[in-house]
Design an enzyme around this catalytic site. Sequence first.
Site, PDB file in Angstrom:
ATOM      1  N   HIS A 230       1.778   4.570  -2.770  1.00 31.62           N
ATOM      2  CA  HIS A 230       1.901   6.012  -2.508  1.00 31.62           C
ATOM      3  C   HIS A 230       3.304   6.497  -2.911  1.00 31.62           C
ATOM      4  CE1 HIS A 230      -1.814   6.857  -0.429  1.00 31.62           C
ATOM      5  NE2 HIS A 230      -1.616   5.945   0.508  1.00 31.62           N
TER       6      HIS A 230
ATOM      7  N   GLU B 174      -4.720   7.914  -2.867  1.00 34.08           N
ATOM      8  CA  GLU B 174      -5.190   6.660  -2.272  1.00 34.08           C
ATOM      9  C   GLU B 174      -5.576   5.649  -3.358  1.00 34.08           C
ATOM     10  OE1 GLU B 174      -5.542   4.653   1.316  1.00 34.08           O
ATOM     11  OE2 GLU B 174      -4.676   6.603   0.868  1.00 34.08           O
TER      12      GLU B 174
ATOM     13  N   HIS C  47       0.835  -1.207   0.000  1.00 37.43           N
ATOM     14  CA  HIS C  47       0.000   0.000   0.000  1.00 37.43           C
ATOM     15  C   HIS C  47       0.872   1.260   0.000  1.00 37.43           C
ATOM     16  CE1 HIS C  47      -3.642   2.386   1.168  1.00 37.43           C
ATOM     17  NE2 HIS C  47      -2.714   3.152   1.723  1.00 37.43           N
ATOM     18  N   GLU C  48       1.767   1.344   0.962  1.00 32.35           N
ATOM     19  CA  GLU C  48       2.618   2.533   1.052  1.00 32.35           C
ATOM     20  C   GLU C  48       3.532   2.623  -0.180  1.00 32.35           C
ATOM     21  OE1 GLU C  48       1.795   4.718   3.219  1.00 32.35           O
ATOM     22  OE2 GLU C  48       0.503   3.362   4.365  1.00 32.35           O
TER      23      GLU C  48
HETATM   24 ZN    ZN Z   1      -2.965   5.260   2.013  1.00 32.95          ZN
END
Ligand code: ZN
Length: 498
Positions: free
Chosen positions: A268, A294, A264-265
Amino acid sequence: MRKTKLNELKSYIESISKMNSALELIYWDMQTKMPKKAIEQRSGIIEHISGEIFRMTTSDRMGELLDYFVHNIEGLSEKDKAIIKHARKEYDETKKIPEERYREFVIAQALSEGAWEEAKEKKDFEIFKPHLKRMIDFQREFVEYWGYKDNKYDTLLDKYEEGLTVKKLDKIFDELKNGIIKILNKIEKSGKQVNRDFLLGRFDKNSQEKFALFILNKMGYDLKAGRLDESMHPFTISFGNKDVRITTNYDNEDFTSALFSSIHEGGHGIFDQDVPDDLQRTGLDTSLSMSIHESQSRFYENILGRSKEFWEYFFPFAKYEFSEFKDISLEEFYEAINYVEPSLIRTEADELTYSIHIIIRYEIEKALINGDLDIDDVKEVWNRKYKDYLGVEPKNDSEGILQDIHWSDGSFGYFPSYALGNIYGAQMLHTMKKEYQGIYDDIRNGELGGIHMWLYENVHKYGAMYSPSEIIKNISNEDLSCKYFLDYLEKKYLSIYK
Ligand SMILES: [Zn+2]
């Protein structure tokens, strides 16, 4: 004349950006490496630098320069216009609030965060309630300064998602909520039991880190312009596109926790590393909206990272690294990481039910900000919505209304971004599949560069140049619609829960 003023404005913005990077580096250190005893001294440093940044952002000179460009903007490049527009928005956001009231808000904010922490530990909403009321009152007051048309909550939504309104979001979220609940009912009727016991066991931290780095590298997260560290809560922080760091949190007993938060990160991180050099330190060096950012993290975490094709490539490596999976088949593993169960805690929710957690918060925030819900009823409404939509009931306030930090510092209007990210991601996937033949073959072979390139070309390279609605229209020729996300969920989960 105009050129000189523009250069002055840009160099002013650059200075502010550099100060922000310094502040963020201090913050990163605080979250990852700082000795425990340093907290008070460190807070002093942070407060001092934040004050400087605030003064620079709201200075008279900044105001004069921005005012000049109200009438002198025609003929400037698209990029320069975007830089000025962005700076103006930031300036107005703070400047329209009387300084005295802003200072009182910052103090109330700190007290509120402290009270929230205590309340959460003692599982007692009553401790936090008066502070929550103050945070809501402040936001309602600020909305009056900022101005609004139809709905007070629109102004707060617009802070994180330019152009978004309650009218639009009600429609999207109602459709999403009904769609998800329908799929959930079908899953419950199927009676299928998915075993995920093997994801819980003993997983060596070093092996987890090694495996996460292997995947991050394959995704295209540049470890020469970033790093993976450990912190209490996972986050991504950028000091410019050559240094974008991510963190995760290792759970020795749960294989999925650090794995999926790293992916997830990483999503980003890739975004911020990809924003081109000429947008750095202009205020446009990250996404304009939280939900577009996101959408990238969730694309990597869920759409890609929880797909079967992805694990066709990576599962053999997982088997090699972790003996727990010795006798587990790809199919069993795939089903286990996509296990659906309505639950109480947002951050631990599965991909299907996650958005319901957000919709509950949205409905409550909207009512609170518009004065349609009394603070004394808010806990009961929270619990009732969880029961109605997900069929679960909190046993105490910590696993209910006190679970998230957001309301404690007055961040209202932020939650919807998380669910919108899912919707944007699925709509992007829909176009990506049409334009990118052989996408799934590439994923099966661990070739993730094509996806990275597509996201770069359609999203990352623009930084904050365009609003989220412009980005999605540009990609799909349509406005945002949750039909693609619902189609994706239905197809995926009804094939697992046949
Ligand atoms: Zn996030």
